[in-house]
Design a protein around this motif. Sequence first.
Motif, PDB file in Angstrom:
ATOM      1  N   ILE A 665      67.568  23.621  38.202  1.00 43.30           N
ATOM      2  CA  ILE A 665      66.323  23.729  39.064  1.00 43.30           C
ATOM      3  C   ILE A 665      66.195  22.500  39.903  1.00 43.30           C
ATOM      4  O   ILE A 665      66.410  21.250  39.551  1.00 43.30           O
ATOM      5  CB  ILE A 665      64.901  23.535  38.160  1.00 43.30           C
ATOM      6  N   GLU A 666      66.215  22.842  41.230  1.00 39.95           N
ATOM      7  CA  GLU A 666      66.414  21.858  42.426  1.00 39.95           C
ATOM      8  C   GLU A 666      64.992  21.287  42.986  1.00 39.95           C
ATOM      9  O   GLU A 666      64.160  22.135  42.820  1.00 39.95           O
ATOM     10  CB  GLU A 666      67.254  22.254  43.462  1.00 39.95           C
ATOM     11  N   PRO A 667      64.840  19.955  43.486  1.00 39.18           N
ATOM     12  CA  PRO A 667      63.628  19.645  43.801  1.00 39.18           C
ATOM     13  C   PRO A 667      63.220  20.477  45.098  1.00 39.18           C
ATOM     14  O   PRO A 667      64.071  20.887  45.991  1.00 39.18           O
ATOM     15  CB  PRO A 667      63.801  18.215  44.472  1.00 39.18           C
ATOM     16  N   GLY A 668      61.987  21.055  45.129  1.00 38.12           N
ATOM     17  CA  GLY A 668      61.311  21.957  46.193  1.00 38.12           C
ATOM     18  C   GLY A 668      61.666  23.284  46.138  1.00 38.12           C
ATOM     19  O   GLY A 668      60.835  24.418  46.633  1.00 38.12           O
ATOM     20  N   ASP A 669      62.056  23.738  44.800  1.00 35.90           N
ATOM     21  CA  ASP A 669      62.028  25.013  44.121  1.00 35.90           C
ATOM     22  C   ASP A 669      60.721  25.350  43.762  1.00 35.90           C
ATOM     23  O   ASP A 669      59.924  24.626  43.478  1.00 35.90           O
ATOM     24  CB  ASP A 669      63.079  25.004  43.003  1.00 35.90           C
ATOM     25  N   ILE A 670      60.470  26.713  44.182  1.00 38.56           N
ATOM     26  CA  ILE A 670      59.102  27.135  43.751  1.00 38.56           C
ATOM     27  C   ILE A 670      59.228  27.970  42.539  1.00 38.56           C
ATOM     28  O   ILE A 670      59.883  29.201  42.349  1.00 38.56           O
ATOM     29  CB  ILE A 670      58.404  28.040  44.699  1.00 38.56           C
ATOM     30  N   VAL A 671      58.932  27.620  41.259  1.00 36.67           N
ATOM     31  CA  VAL A 671      59.475  28.212  39.634  1.00 36.67           C
ATOM     32  C   VAL A 671      58.004  28.901  39.403  1.00 36.67           C
ATOM     33  O   VAL A 671      56.857  28.196  39.254  1.00 36.67           O
ATOM     34  CB  VAL A 671      59.696  27.029  38.983  1.00 36.67           C
ATOM     35  N   THR A 672      58.087  30.061  38.969  1.00 40.11           N
ATOM     36  CA  THR A 672      57.110  30.945  38.316  1.00 40.11           C
ATOM     37  C   THR A 672      57.101  31.308  36.823  1.00 40.11           C
ATOM     38  O   THR A 672      58.318  31.315  36.345  1.00 40.11           O
ATOM     39  CB  THR A 672      56.916  32.290  38.941  1.00 40.11           C
ATOM     40  N   PHE A 673      56.539  30.490  36.067  1.00 44.76           N
ATOM     41  CA  PHE A 673      56.433  30.671  34.551  1.00 44.76           C
ATOM     42  C   PHE A 673      55.325  31.550  33.932  1.00 44.76           C
ATOM     43  O   PHE A 673      54.514  31.813  34.605  1.00 44.76           O
ATOM     44  CB  PHE A 673      55.935  29.110  34.161  1.00 44.76           C
ATOM     45  N   MET A 674      55.864  32.197  32.927  1.00 45.32           N
ATOM     46  CA  MET A 674      55.015  33.050  32.254  1.00 45.32           C
ATOM     47  C   MET A 674      54.676  32.274  30.576  1.00 45.32           C
ATOM     48  O   MET A 674      55.582  32.010  30.312  1.00 45.32           O
ATOM     49  CB  MET A 674      55.487  34.358  31.786  1.00 45.32           C
ATOM     50  N   VAL A 675      53.519  32.011  30.404  1.00 45.32           N
ATOM     51  CA  VAL A 675      53.015  31.458  29.265  1.00 45.32           C
ATOM     52  C   VAL A 675      51.927  31.997  28.532  1.00 45.32           C
ATOM     53  O   VAL A 675      51.111  32.651  29.100  1.00 45.32           O
ATOM     54  CB  VAL A 675      52.901  29.726  29.740  1.00 45.32           C
ATOM     55  N   SER A 676      52.061  31.813  27.214  1.00 42.97           N
ATOM     56  CA  SER A 676      50.955  32.305  26.328  1.00 42.97           C
ATOM     57  C   SER A 676      49.386  31.238  26.737  1.00 42.97           C
ATOM     58  O   SER A 676      49.928  30.313  26.993  1.00 42.97           O
ATOM     59  CB  SER A 676      50.970  32.100  25.034  1.00 42.97           C
ATOM     60  N   ILE A 677      48.401  31.825  26.487  1.00 52.40           N
ATOM     61  CA  ILE A 677      47.093  31.202  26.664  1.00 52.40           C
ATOM     62  C   ILE A 677      47.079  29.941  25.751  1.00 52.40           C
ATOM     63  O   ILE A 677      46.657  28.723  26.535  1.00 52.40           O
ATOM     64  CB  ILE A 677      46.060  31.986  26.322  1.00 52.40           C
ATOM     65  N   ARG A 678      47.338  29.750  24.714  1.00 58.04           N
ATOM     66  CA  ARG A 678      47.379  28.677  23.948  1.00 58.04           C
ATOM     67  C   ARG A 678      48.500  27.701  24.456  1.00 58.04           C
ATOM     68  O   ARG A 678      48.468  26.507  23.961  1.00 58.04           O
ATOM     69  CB  ARG A 678      47.655  28.973  22.294  1.00 58.04           C
ATOM     70  N   GLY A 679      49.423  28.026  24.945  1.00 59.00           N
ATOM     71  CA  GLY A 679      50.816  27.301  25.468  1.00 59.00           C
ATOM     72  C   GLY A 679      50.571  26.837  26.855  1.00 59.00           C
ATOM     73  O   GLY A 679      51.433  25.756  27.339  1.00 59.00           O
ATOM     74  N   GLU A 680      49.621  27.076  27.577  1.00 56.35           N
ATOM     75  CA  GLU A 680      49.212  26.757  28.966  1.00 56.35           C
ATOM     76  C   GLU A 680      49.112  25.226  28.946  1.00 56.35           C
ATOM     77  O   GLU A 680      49.746  24.397  30.054  1.00 56.35           O
ATOM     78  CB  GLU A 680      48.042  27.450  29.663  1.00 56.35           C
ATOM     79  N   GLU A 681      48.206  24.725  28.366  1.00 56.02           N
ATOM     80  CA  GLU A 681      47.801  23.250  28.287  1.00 56.02           C
ATOM     81  C   GLU A 681      49.400  22.570  28.117  1.00 56.02           C
ATOM     82  O   GLU A 681      49.652  21.486  28.864  1.00 56.02           O
ATOM     83  CB  GLU A 681      46.990  23.011  27.139  1.00 56.02           C
ATOM     84  N   ARG A 682      50.025  22.754  27.104  1.00 60.84           N
ATOM     85  CA  ARG A 682      51.558  22.094  26.884  1.00 60.84           C
ATOM     86  C   ARG A 682      52.427  22.040  27.960  1.00 60.84           C
ATOM     87  O   ARG A 682      52.978  21.133  28.427  1.00 60.84           O
ATOM     88  CB  ARG A 682      52.067  22.835  25.815  1.00 60.84           C
ATOM     89  N   LEU A 683      52.330  23.483  28.675  1.00 62.45           N
ATOM     90  CA  LEU A 683      53.381  23.543  29.764  1.00 62.45           C
ATOM     91  C   LEU A 683      52.386  22.801  31.069  1.00 62.45           C
ATOM     92  O   LEU A 683      53.384  22.071  31.823  1.00 62.45           O
ATOM     93  CB  LEU A 683      53.341  25.016  30.363  1.00 62.45           C
ATOM     94  N   GLN A 684      51.548  22.586  31.158  1.00 58.78           N
ATOM     95  CA  GLN A 684      50.610  21.933  32.305  1.00 58.78           C
ATOM     96  C   GLN A 684      51.320  20.457  32.143  1.00 58.78           C
ATOM     97  O   GLN A 684      51.415  19.822  33.293  1.00 58.78           O
ATOM     98  CB  GLN A 684      49.215  22.144  32.356  1.00 58.78           C
ATOM     99  N   HIS A 685      50.790  20.099  30.921  1.00 56.36           N
ATOM    100  CA  HIS A 685      51.277  18.531  30.612  1.00 56.36           C
ATOM    101  C   HIS A 685      52.789  18.322  30.628  1.00 56.36           C
ATOM    102  O   HIS A 685      53.216  17.095  31.316  1.00 56.36           O
ATOM    103  CB  HIS A 685      51.057  18.375  29.085  1.00 56.36           C
ATOM    104  N   TYR A 686      53.637  19.171  30.474  1.00 55.39           N
ATOM    105  CA  TYR A 686      55.126  18.897  30.708  1.00 55.39           C
ATOM    106  C   TYR A 686      55.365  19.012  32.262  1.00 55.39           C
ATOM    107  O   TYR A 686      56.094  18.048  32.920  1.00 55.39           O
ATOM    108  CB  TYR A 686      55.870  20.332  30.053  1.00 55.39           C
ATOM    109  N   LEU A 687      54.672  19.596  32.994  1.00 51.34           N
ATOM    110  CA  LEU A 687      55.026  19.682  34.427  1.00 51.34           C
ATOM    111  C   LEU A 687      54.202  18.557  35.213  1.00 51.34           C
ATOM    112  O   LEU A 687      54.911  18.177  36.347  1.00 51.34           O
ATOM    113  CB  LEU A 687      54.131  20.896  35.223  1.00 51.34           C
ATOM    114  N   THR A 688      53.297  17.788  34.502  1.00 52.62           N
ATOM    115  CA  THR A 688      52.860  16.592  35.115  1.00 52.62           C
ATOM    116  C   THR A 688      53.687  15.327  34.804  1.00 52.62           C
ATOM    117  O   THR A 688      53.381  14.213  35.272  1.00 52.62           O
ATOM    118  CB  THR A 688      51.302  16.408  34.750  1.00 52.62           C
ATOM    119  N   GLN A 689      54.479  15.486  33.700  1.00 52.59           N
ATOM    120  CA  GLN A 689      55.127  14.217  32.997  1.00 52.59           C
ATOM    121  C   GLN A 689      56.390  14.067  34.097  1.00 52.59           C
ATOM    122  O   GLN A 689      57.092  14.778  34.912  1.00 52.59           O
ATOM    123  CB  GLN A 689      55.908  14.471  31.952  1.00 52.59           C
TER     124      GLN A 689
END
Length: 700
Positions: A665-689
Amino acid sequence: MNSSAMVTFLRRLFYIRRGARSFESPRYLLNWVFISTLIGVVAGIGAIAFYAAIHFATDLFLGHLIGYLPPSPAGEGEQTAVMSFWSSARPWLLPVVTTLGALISGIIVFSLAPEAEGHGTDAAIGAFHRGKAIRARIPLVKLVASAITIGTGGSAGREGPAAQISAGFGSILATVLRLDAQDRRIALATGIGAGIGAIFRAPLGGAILAAEILYKDDLEVEAIIPALMASIIGYSVFGAWSGWQPIFSTPVNLAFTSPPQLLYYVVLGVLCGLLGLLYARGFYGLTHLFHRLKLPNWLKPAIGGLLVGLIGLVMPQALGMGYGWVQVSMGQGLLSLPLWVVLLLPFAKIVTTGLSIGSGGSGGIFGPGMVIGGMVGACFWRLCYHVFPGIPDTPAPFVIVGMMALFGGIAHAPLAVMLMVAEMTGNLSMLAPAMIAVGIATILVGGTTMYTSQVPTRADSPAHRLQLSFPLLSTLAVSKAMQPLILQFAPGQFLSEAEDLLTKHAESGAPVIDQNGNLVGVLTLADIERIPPEERAHQFVNEAMQSDILTFYPEDTLDEALEGLSTRRVSWAPVVDAEGLTGSRNVLGLISVSHVVRLYRETIAKDARRMRGMVDGTVMIESVIEPEMLLAGVALRHAQLPAESLVVSIRRAGELLFPRGSSVIEPGDIVTFMVSIRGEERLQHYLTQQKEPVLIGAHS
């Protein structure tokens, strides 16, 4: 009818079904006639205010302080004669005036609305693609700052501020009427076309520009009809005040009657294409240079203004908008200008425009681009006249076609610019040779553009990416995916009772419906948890519910629903009855991300391999990867993504990549994730780290 009911009534009145977004629908026509008329009236009034502000500032700063007024085009005022700069009262004051004007403009912009920096059309294009509202103060800030920049001699155009004024109003109107995301974008694009069409007295060209300037290689066709209505209204309002004559006056007998002359227009197209590239690269080169300066942003325009003033001492033709010099160059007055001025003026105009706007000043780049193109045509005629056979007797044909070719190519709006220049000159006869020159110039500029917010096609725009990436969603209605109500609350229920019901039914929330069956809010477990436990047995549902809620109608399409849910960051929303205009909202059911995914999966079940992983209770998240994110520069197999999340696609430089474990994954890439409802918060937190900084030379 109370205020709440009035707001609901207006929202229902201006709701337009996706399936009925055609002028075959009387409701569509009625709504956009009203919306476009309002935008057009504001565009016309804004054009009047901006036009008057420019002339007031020019008379004050250049006229009274220096004693010099640049020539004006024939259709704008009486000042058409060429005044000698060095015979003016105080020519030595020019660098002081340009510096002072740029400094004032910079202070106004960076203290009140930093996003008003630069040329307004690009900002409006960016707002269209991002779907963001334009702040209400920006049009006023843009008007004042741009009038000062131009009035003190800065090289800038008036179309950018005019576009941002009416585009800003279109955005505000969309907010007031609570238009959906697509209609907000159409209102904004309509404002762009109406503002430019009014200020240039070119309503047809302005309307086409609204659809063409958003993309490099595409059109926003839905914006054309609303923009046509708004543009003609804006032109009518402005024309009633300023007059109806075209901006430029051309010879009466001007016409294309010699096919062999097409060879000269081929050469002119090549020259305009090359100068267009120089204009774009020179402008943004100077812009990047100023951005790298370690100085306060409000001070940088003053440096650009000082340099513009010094250039103006040598070549005053490079000051201001420059339309008067285009008018001079259309006739025999061109022969009275020194040859060195004619040869250097296009290059000087590129430099002064970059210094005036690229330094952080405020103004448009459309007008200077047409001036540069016109002067390229004038220079070409001046060098070829009496040298090559078949050259027109007047430079006007080359000047007109030069204006069309240079900016039509570099702005990736060839059709709109040709029509605009034809309207500005009151002459349609040069369109035939212009097609040759504009086509060649457009080919030469390639992917380079003056508007960095342009995207290649609709598929590359966030405004249409979901619809075009998943076209099936735009054919499925919400009514097919919605589920019946399992639970609902009354405003007078106790929160403790509502909490027990949500826990019993394993629901995250439910709509709140009054005794008349109308939706008044939604209540979620998160809302209840904000109330202390000991108070929940005494507080009512209407004290904790959310009143500003997202709703959908049965006729909405699933791509609209998915976009709305993701934008508001909610997993479900009520579906209400769209019939009638009484203000009532009867809840028919609920729509959620999992409902959308389920229907999508069932619809294409015959091709199960393509949909593997699209299960109930999932949500898709799109993220632009920044350099400091944990995912940047990491192969997917080492990315340590949170559980229950999956990378679906990677969009890089306009190409769609299918992810593999070895994909980095390179800077500037637009990445589309599929995530479960209960895992969405963890993914959002991961993306903000962010990555931990590496300390060089640190000692333990």
